[in-house]
Design an enzyme around this catalytic site. Structure first.
Site, mmCIF file in Angstrom:
data_model
loop_
_atom_site.group_PDB
_atom_site.id
_atom_site.type_symbol
_atom_site.label_atom_id
_atom_site.label_comp_id
_atom_site.label_asym_id
_atom_site.label_seq_id
_atom_site.Cartn_x
_atom_site.Cartn_y
_atom_site.Cartn_z
ATOM 1 N N HIS A 42 1.167 7.099 5.840
ATOM 2 C CA HIS A 42 2.156 6.028 5.628
ATOM 3 C C HIS A 42 3.199 6.378 4.566
ATOM 4 O O HIS A 42 3.618 5.540 3.779
ATOM 5 C CB HIS A 42 1.442 4.714 5.279
ATOM 6 C CG HIS A 42 2.229 3.501 5.674
ATOM 7 N ND1 HIS A 42 1.997 2.269 5.120
ATOM 8 C CD2 HIS A 42 3.230 3.325 6.559
ATOM 9 C CE1 HIS A 42 2.825 1.381 5.651
ATOM 10 N NE2 HIS A 42 3.583 2.013 6.529
ATOM 11 N N CYS B 91 0.802 -1.227 0.000
ATOM 12 C CA CYS B 91 0.000 0.000 0.000
ATOM 13 C C CYS B 91 0.833 1.274 0.000
ATOM 14 O O CYS B 91 0.516 2.227 -0.712
ATOM 15 C CB CYS B 91 -0.985 0.002 1.164
ATOM 16 S SG CYS B 91 -0.230 -0.107 2.790
#
Length: 123
Positions: A93, A38
């Site tokens: 992230h 991801c």
């Protein structure tokens, strides 16, 4: 999914007039690919670069002192130059151990969500 949009012609029960108008007036993508993790997929979207070509190929750990290469301009910075307001909501992230790696440091006017991966909305 694919069948949830009436513009694909496969589902008479799904009516999506706004999506149909966007498809008629814009660009419709039929073949596209994402990376297997991801964080690199998100970095590729934000920078326009392929993982391994100036951006990472891993999901960094929460205590890792890394971030997406600061030489890579991210989409929010370019949108701000064009006069848009930019807001990041959800999972980041992309690095956070120093201010230049945070959403605000990468061009977002505001950020609401979590900076690390592997979190959910309940903890």
């Amino acid at each position: 999914g694919w069948n949830g949009l009436s513009l694909h012609g496969n589902n008479e029960e799904a009516k999506n007039p706004t999506m149909e108008k966007l498809a008629r007036d814009g660009i419709l993508l039929h073949n596209y690919y994402v990376y297997k993790f991801c964080s690199p997929s998100r970095a590729a979207f934000l920078t326009g670069r392929v993982p391994g070509h100036g951006i990472w190929e891993i999901n960094p750990g929460d205590a890792t002192e890394v971030g997406v290469n600061l030489k890579a301009t991210m989409l929010p910075a370019m949108l701000k130059r064009a006069g848009y307001k930019t807001h990041q909501i959800g999972k980041w992230h992309q690095g956070f151990y120093a201010p230049p790696f945070t959403p605000r440091g990468r061009g977002f006017d505001s950020s609401f969500g979590f900076l690390m991966g592997g979190a959910d909305h309940f903890n």
